[in-house]
Structure formats: C-alpha cells, structure tokens
Design a protein around this motif. Structure first.
Motif, PDB file in Angstrom:
ATOM      1  N   SER A  62       0.858  -1.182   0.000  1.00 30.37           N
ATOM      2  CA  SER A  62       0.000   0.000   0.000  1.00 30.37           C
ATOM      3  C   SER A  62       0.892   1.230   0.000  1.00 30.37           C
ATOM      4  O   SER A  62       2.115   1.129   0.189  1.00 30.37           O
ATOM      5  N   ALA A  90      -3.611  -0.447  -2.343  1.00 30.71           N
ATOM      6  CA  ALA A  90      -4.456   0.291  -1.409  1.00 30.71           C
ATOM      7  C   ALA A  90      -3.798   1.608  -1.036  1.00 30.71           C
ATOM      8  O   ALA A  90      -2.581   1.779  -1.182  1.00 30.71           O
ATOM      9  N   GLU A  93      -1.328   3.413   5.280  1.00 32.94           N
ATOM     10  CA  GLU A  93      -2.425   3.638   6.161  1.00 32.94           C
ATOM     11  C   GLU A  93      -2.558   5.106   6.514  1.00 32.94           C
ATOM     12  O   GLU A  93      -1.584   5.833   6.603  1.00 32.94           O
ATOM     13  N   ALA A 119      -7.889   8.021  -2.761  1.00 30.46           N
ATOM     14  CA  ALA A 119      -8.435   6.669  -2.891  1.00 30.46           C
ATOM     15  C   ALA A 119      -9.641   6.649  -3.816  1.00 30.46           C
ATOM     16  O   ALA A 119      -9.785   5.743  -4.665  1.00 30.46           O
ATOM     17  N   PRO A 125      -8.874   0.845  -2.386  1.00 31.73           N
ATOM     18  CA  PRO A 125      -9.414   0.867  -1.023  1.00 31.73           C
ATOM     19  C   PRO A 125      -8.484   1.549  -0.030  1.00 31.73           C
ATOM     20  O   PRO A 125      -7.265   1.606  -0.220  1.00 31.73           O
ATOM     21  N   LEU A 126      -9.082   2.029   1.050  1.00 30.83           N
ATOM     22  CA  LEU A 126      -8.371   2.723   2.116  1.00 30.83           C
ATOM     23  C   LEU A 126      -8.013   1.758   3.243  1.00 30.83           C
ATOM     24  O   LEU A 126      -8.791   0.862   3.578  1.00 30.83           O
ATOM     25  N   ILE A 127      -6.850   1.975   3.838  1.00 33.97           N
ATOM     26  CA  ILE A 127      -6.466   1.286   5.075  1.00 33.97           C
ATOM     27  C   ILE A 127      -6.457   2.352   6.161  1.00 33.97           C
ATOM     28  O   ILE A 127      -5.647   3.287   6.120  1.00 33.97           O
ATOM     29  N   GLY A 151     -12.713  -0.074   1.941  1.00 33.62           N
ATOM     30  CA  GLY A 151     -11.466  -0.261   2.666  1.00 33.62           C
ATOM     31  C   GLY A 151     -11.670  -1.011   3.951  1.00 33.62           C
ATOM     32  O   GLY A 151     -12.650  -1.749   4.120  1.00 33.62           O
ATOM     33  N   PHE A 171     -17.226  -0.962   4.695  1.00 42.37           N
ATOM     34  CA  PHE A 171     -15.855  -1.270   5.103  1.00 42.37           C
ATOM     35  C   PHE A 171     -15.768  -2.631   5.782  1.00 42.37           C
ATOM     36  O   PHE A 171     -16.756  -3.183   6.278  1.00 42.37           O
TER      37      PHE A 171
END
Length: 263
Positions: A62, A90, A93, A119, A125-127, A151, A171
């Motif tokens: 990511s 991704a 974070e 994103a 997707p987001l972390i 995410g 999510f």
C-alpha cells in the motif's frame, strides 16, 4: 490458507529476530500464509519499502502516510503519484490517532481527507488507523464519501457501534493479536457480533505479537494465532475462518487478487 492483511516488513528488526527477510517469509509460508500486505506509514519511506519487497510475488504493498508519521501537511500530489503505481493495491495507512498526538488533530484530519480523495480518484481501497477518534473518523468517512473507495479499519480496538458504522459504509474490520490479550474481553465481544464475511486478520508486525508470542518481535507467521483466537470466538473451525478471511481479503484488495493469480 491464510493472509496477513497488514504488516510492516520494512520495519522488522531482522537482527533481533536473527532472520533474513526471506526466512521471515518462509516461516509464513510454512504456516500456510499465502499472501501478505506490506503497509506504508510514510511517503518518504515508501520507495524503499516497495523496493525491499519487490522480489516477492506473495507480498503486495500500500502507499500512504500514517497520522503519527505525517508532516504538518500531507503532499497530496506526491501521494496521488505514488499511489497510482500499478503495484499499489491500497491507499494508506491513514486515519486519526488522538491517543498519542491530540495536538495535531487538525493536520491529521486534513491528511485523512486527502487520502480519502486520492483513494476515490484511483478507485483503490483505504487502510484506516483509528484510535480515540471514533466520531471524527466516521464523520470524515461519511462526509467525504470514503465508502466510494471502500477499505478496512485495521487493528480494530474500538466499540461495536463504530464497527457497525464502518460496516454500513461498506468497510471491513481487521483484527490483530490484541484480540488474544487477556484484557481484551470487550474486543472479543465485538468480534463475536461482527459478520464473518466482513472480517480480516492481521499481525501489524513487528508490533503486537499475539499470545503465545507476546513480548517477542511479531512476524507474519503469527497471523495463524490470531486466526485461531478468532475462530474460537466465532465458533467456527480454523479452516472455515481461514477460507472466509482469505476470500474477504481478495474481495477487498482486488489488485492483490490479480497479482496472486498472475504469480
């Protein structure tokens, strides 16, 4: 087969482990871990992290800046350029951490919003990292349409109400070795209520080694211990838990699924 959905291979102190990175990954393979997601905490460190794991087909990456690692302002143009690279599965974070650094709330919020925007722009997707910031995390996710990207809330330690709000936005919830700690009774009760088809497992290595490895440097091989604890709480077999959480991972991180198929 298992997946470690969140680890930091570039932050392993290999000399403390007495292992090479290749041996760490072999340890994981021997415990039936077929894929790992190596998560970025710093844009400045991302290129070196990506280069470190590039030789290993079973590792995805990511790109993002952890709220406790960001400078006063996240460079959104740099984030967008790096996160657009095809190997990045991704964004993150990212998120909010008021526990360790409440004085930087505004800059954390600004960085989080920038990550959400990137994103959505990249359809990745987001972390999300969140600690002591339940209301603001969910409010920013809603206000800035984080659900468009989807995410995971990683290393989840918050309450059921927050988890349910994140689930309602589409999510996933990822659980770390904290679940195995003796004082994590509330977290285990939350996990019991969450649908299995929206759960992931992770180590967050080199941090938060699960029981029976607590006090040691964490490594991806230990994700099976997290899985065993979750299977017990969910009253399913370890095989069912492995199959479902692995399926969940590839449904969320579709670029990781494509990499796996191409390997």
């Amino acid at each position: 087969m298992f997946v470690d959905s969140h680890c930091h291979l570039d932050r392993l102190e290999l000399d403390k482990l007495g292992l090479s990175l290749e041996q760490v990954l072999n340890n994981a393979t021997q415990r039936n871990i077929e894929h790992l997601l190596c998560v970025s905490v710093s844009l400045a460190e991302y290129p070196a992290m990506a280069e470190l794991v590039k030789p290993y087909a079973q590792v995805s990456v990511s790109c993002g800046e952890h709220p406790l690692h960001q400078s006063d302002s996240v460079d959104v143009d740099l984030l967008a350029r790096l996160a657009a690279q095809p190997e990045v599965v991704a964004v993150g974070e990212t998120g909010l951490d008021y526990f360790y650094n409440p004085d930087s709330k505004l800059s954390q919020q600004d960085g989080f919003v920038k990550h959400i925007s990137v994103a959505r722009q990249l359809n990745k997707p987001l972390i999300i990292h969140t600690r002591d910031a339940r209301a603001d995390t969910i409010n920013l996710m809603k206000t800035h349409q984080a659900g468009d990207a989807g995410g995971v809330l990683h290393c989840f330690t918050e309450n059921y109400e927050m988890a349910k709000a994140a689930l309602d936005l589409g999510f996933y919830i990822s659980i770390s070795g904290i679940m195995t700690f003796r004082n994590a009774t509330e977290l285990r009760e939350v996990v019991k209520k969450l649908p299995l088809d929206r759960l992931l497992i992770e180590t967050d290595a080199p941090y938060l080694a699960p029981v029976p490895h607590r006090g040691k440097t964490n490594q991806p091989a230990y994700v099976t211990d997290v899985a065993a604890a979750m299977a017990e709480v969910k009253v399913v077999t370890l095989e069912q838990l492995a199959r479902q959480t692995t399926t969940n991972f590839y449904q969320l991180f579709t670029l990781a699924a494509a990499k796996r198929q191409a390997a």
